[in-house]
Write a protein that holds these residues in place. Sequence first.
Motif, short mmCIF file in Angstrom:
data_model
loop_
_atom_site.label_atom_id
_atom_site.label_comp_id
_atom_site.label_asym_id
_atom_site.label_seq_id
_atom_site.Cartn_x
_atom_site.Cartn_y
_atom_site.Cartn_z
N SER A 52 13.86 2.90 -9.16
CA SER A 52 13.19 3.82 -10.10
C SER A 52 13.55 3.48 -11.54
O SER A 52 12.69 3.48 -12.43
N ASP A 54 14.09 0.71 -12.64
CA ASP A 54 13.35 -0.52 -12.96
C ASP A 54 11.84 -0.30 -12.79
O ASP A 54 11.08 -1.25 -12.64
N HIS A 55 11.40 0.94 -12.80
CA HIS A 55 9.97 1.31 -12.63
C HIS A 55 9.38 0.73 -11.35
O HIS A 55 8.22 0.36 -11.29
N ASP A 59 5.29 -3.41 -14.15
CA ASP A 59 5.29 -3.65 -15.59
C ASP A 59 4.52 -2.51 -16.24
O ASP A 59 3.31 -2.35 -16.00
N PRO A 60 5.19 -1.67 -17.05
CA PRO A 60 4.50 -0.54 -17.67
C PRO A 60 3.24 -0.93 -18.45
O PRO A 60 2.33 -0.13 -18.61
N VAL A 63 0.41 -1.52 -15.35
CA VAL A 63 0.32 -0.63 -14.18
C VAL A 63 -1.15 -0.28 -13.91
O VAL A 63 -1.89 0.07 -14.82
N GLU A 67 -0.21 1.01 -8.02
CA GLU A 67 1.18 1.42 -8.25
C GLU A 67 1.30 2.94 -8.34
O GLU A 67 2.23 3.53 -7.81
N LEU A 71 3.42 5.29 -5.71
CA LEU A 71 4.45 6.22 -6.17
C LEU A 71 4.11 7.66 -5.79
O LEU A 71 4.99 8.44 -5.43
#
Length: 93
Positions: A52, A54-55, A59-60, A63, A67, A71
Amino acid sequence: MVRHARSIAQQTESTMTDREARAARNQQKSLAVFLAKKAEFDTLIAELQQASADHFGADPETVLWAEAAWLSDATAKLKDIADQHFHRGEYAC
């Protein structure tokens, strides 16, 4: 008659002792399994916390819905576990 009564009392005492000993062994085994599963659970929680942070490898900047959907599904599963434990939602008493 007195001998017979003593014999019955000794058998009852022995049975209660055997029963108590079995119950104690059962409790010890239950505790060992519980602690092993708790350690496994704690390891999984730690791994998830790290992921989490590390997301979850996303890659923000890039996204996409996949993804977000993954989640959302993972969150729903964890929410169900929390609801079971804390007796919330459909698990409320």
